[in-house]
Write a protein that holds these residues in place. Structure first.
Motif, mmCIF file in Angstrom:
data_model
loop_
_atom_site.group_PDB
_atom_site.id
_atom_site.type_symbol
_atom_site.label_atom_id
_atom_site.label_comp_id
_atom_site.label_asym_id
_atom_site.label_seq_id
_atom_site.Cartn_x
_atom_site.Cartn_y
_atom_site.Cartn_z
ATOM 1 N N THR A 1 -4.222 -2.667 2.239
ATOM 2 C CA THR A 1 -4.025 -2.469 3.686
ATOM 3 C C THR A 1 -4.623 -3.623 4.483
ATOM 4 O OG1 THR A 1 -6.067 -1.165 4.006
ATOM 5 C CG2 THR A 1 -4.052 0.048 3.417
ATOM 6 N N PRO B 1 0.839 -1.216 0.000
ATOM 7 C CA PRO B 1 0.000 0.000 0.000
ATOM 8 C C PRO B 1 0.867 1.256 0.000
ATOM 9 C CG PRO B 1 -0.624 -1.528 1.767
ATOM 10 C CD PRO B 1 0.688 -1.987 1.246
ATOM 11 N N TRP C 1 -3.025 2.549 9.403
ATOM 12 C CA TRP C 1 -2.824 2.980 8.019
ATOM 13 C C TRP C 1 -3.466 4.348 7.787
ATOM 14 C CZ3 TRP C 1 0.412 0.607 4.809
ATOM 15 C CH2 TRP C 1 0.746 -0.728 5.036
ATOM 16 N N SER D 1 -2.323 -6.145 6.844
ATOM 17 C CA SER D 1 -2.621 -6.135 8.280
ATOM 18 C C SER D 1 -2.954 -7.536 8.768
ATOM 19 C CB SER D 1 -3.790 -5.184 8.573
ATOM 20 O OG SER D 1 -3.472 -3.871 8.181
ATOM 21 N N TYR E 1 -5.950 0.319 -2.849
ATOM 22 C CA TYR E 1 -5.192 0.678 -1.644
ATOM 23 C C TYR E 1 -5.850 0.102 -0.395
ATOM 24 C CZ TYR E 1 -3.028 3.539 2.003
ATOM 25 O OH TYR E 1 -2.378 3.963 3.142
ATOM 26 N N TRP F 1 -4.212 -2.400 11.285
ATOM 27 C CA TRP F 1 -5.029 -1.782 10.238
ATOM 28 C C TRP F 1 -5.416 -0.354 10.600
ATOM 29 C CZ3 TRP F 1 -10.786 -1.808 9.210
ATOM 30 C CH2 TRP F 1 -11.056 -1.534 7.860
#
Length: 437
Positions: free
Chosen positions: A148, A25, A171, A152, A144, A168
């Protein structure tokens, strides 16, 4: 089927299934007017414990993979629910499946599932004032966002990843102002509605064709298939040898995914001996059908050759039915082989343990609806016209989905921004999208 898996691997060579976005990401510059937030500042977890009563019924829900949304599961009594730790969700919650979020199992809880229950394998969120829940739902489709979720998660197997919620929440995301979020949601919803309308029309056309099948084939006489066409099996494989002649190979998947064989199909390039080419070249109005498969239900899936295609040769796992002049009509034979009664017949005639297949002896037992040639031609013309309409709608739906995916990535990353000018032209823009997509 093994051929389908081979095709999937060819299209998606990644070790991960299509539901996974495994890339790193990365955010670029924050778009003009947007704000960069930590996800933890936009979402807060909500828990509404449900004390299950044994005799009371509860609606269960699930999050579908590939961002398929939140949908109903079964309704159970409290004493039928195995996992006793349950929580209520409410309309507007953003719900994720901790086990399946890397596969895109998330979405906004619809009003119809207000106060449904989920286990502690799910997490429900409400959004901060700066984030519209419907925009978050759209944002979950961005590459994106998906990346993520994957990064995660930890684990050695893609189907057994453990989601780390705290990771998570760390981010960062670029978020547009609320007004632009709502414009984006309205634009994407217009595409959703157009796709749904097209899919409803496809379903209606398919129902109409099924009704026509029942009407047009009722009371037609049945005769042995071999009275309508000569049938033989191809032995041409995918191997290429330098001393043979280049050909286009019509293979199993070409037939399985197309009702008509046309020059628009991307045929495999291969080679064959002169005798193989002479014996297995295809010509207009030949019917090519699957002679073996991993399930008996996929036996005798037909496609009619719609045009003369130079150097096109029938490949292995397929049979060719060439209509007898003055007796059989290729487009009619292909349509008749799709009739449920005929399909059941071929399923019964197929035999095998690991892989099912037809033999030439079984073909000798096969029957087909066989009226006079003029009647065959009229029936085929009606059903082929229905197929062309359905194929056109399927192509339209596919184009709409491609347009939507491309547009979605642009507006969710700020590459395309919707300012107040969109508000003045939105009705005409959305109406045009529906008319011309």
């Amino acid at each position: 089927m093994s051929e389908a898996l081979e095709e999937l691997k060819a299209e998606n060579p990644s070790a991960y299934p299509p539901s996974i976005q495994a890339g790193i990401p990365k955010l670029g510059d924050t778009p003009k007017g947007w704000t960069r937030y930590r996800l933890g500042n936009l979402l807060h977890k909500v828990e509404r414990p449900a004390k299950l009563v044994g005799t009371q019924t509860y609606q269960l829900v699930t999050a579908k993979r590939n961002r398929g949304g939140i949908v109903a599961r079964e309704v159970l009594r409290g004493n039928q629910i195995k996992t006793k730790t349950q929580f209520y969700v409410e309309a507007g919650d953003f719900l994720i499946s901790n086990r399946q979020i890397s596969h895109g199992a998330c979405g906004v809880v619809p009003a119809s599932l207000h106060r449904a229950v989920v286990s502690n394998e799910y997490t429900a969120f409400q959004t901060a004032a700066a984030l519209d829940p419907e925009f978050l739902n759209a944002l979950s489709h961005s590459i994106y966002f998906q990346q993520t979720c994957f990064h995660s998660s930890i684990g050695v197997h893609v189907e057994k990843l453990v989601f780390r919620l705290e990771d998570w929440m760390g981010w960062e995301f670029d978020i547009p102002p609320l007004e632009e979020q709502r414009r984006i949601v309205a634009l994407l919803r217009a595409w959703d509605e157009t796709i749904e309308q097209t899919e409803r029309l496809i379903a209606a056309k398919r129902r109409r064709k099924m009704a026509l099948f029942q009407k047009l084939f009722s009371n037609l006489p049945k005769r042995p298939l071999l009275e309508a066409a000569d049938v033989w099996f191809s032995g041409v494989d995918k191997k290429s040898r330098a001393d043979e002649t280049p050909i286009l190979l019509c293979n199993y998947m070409d037939v399985f995914h197309n009702s008509r064989i046309t020059s628009q199909i991307d045929f495999m390039r291969a080679t064959a001996s002169k005798s193989q080419i002479a014996d297995n070249s295809l010509r207009k109005h030949d019917v090519v059908f699957t002679k073996d498969s991993e399930t008996s239900e996929e036996i005798a899936e037909p496609a009619v050759v719609d045009e003369d295609i130079p150097n096109l040769v029938c490949g292995y796992h397929l049979a060719i039915a060439r209509p007898w002049d003055g007796v059989g009509h290729g487009p009619f034979i292909a349509q008749a082989m799709r009739h449920q009664a005929i399909r059941w017949q071929f399923s019964r005639l197929a035999n095998g343990v690991v892989r099912f297949g037809l033999t030439l002896e079984a073909i000798e037992q096969a029957e087909l609806f066989l009226p006079s040639l003029p009647v065959q031609e009229r029936i085929a013309a009606v059903l082929d016209a229905e197929d062309l309409m359905i194929e056109g709608l399927l192509k339209q739906a596919k184009i709409l989905r491609v347009q939507q995916r491309g547009l979605m990535q642009k507006v969710l990353t700020g590459e395309r921004q919707l300012d107040e000018r969109f508000d003045d032209f939105a009705p005409s823009i959305l109406a045009s999208a529906v008319r011309h997509a």
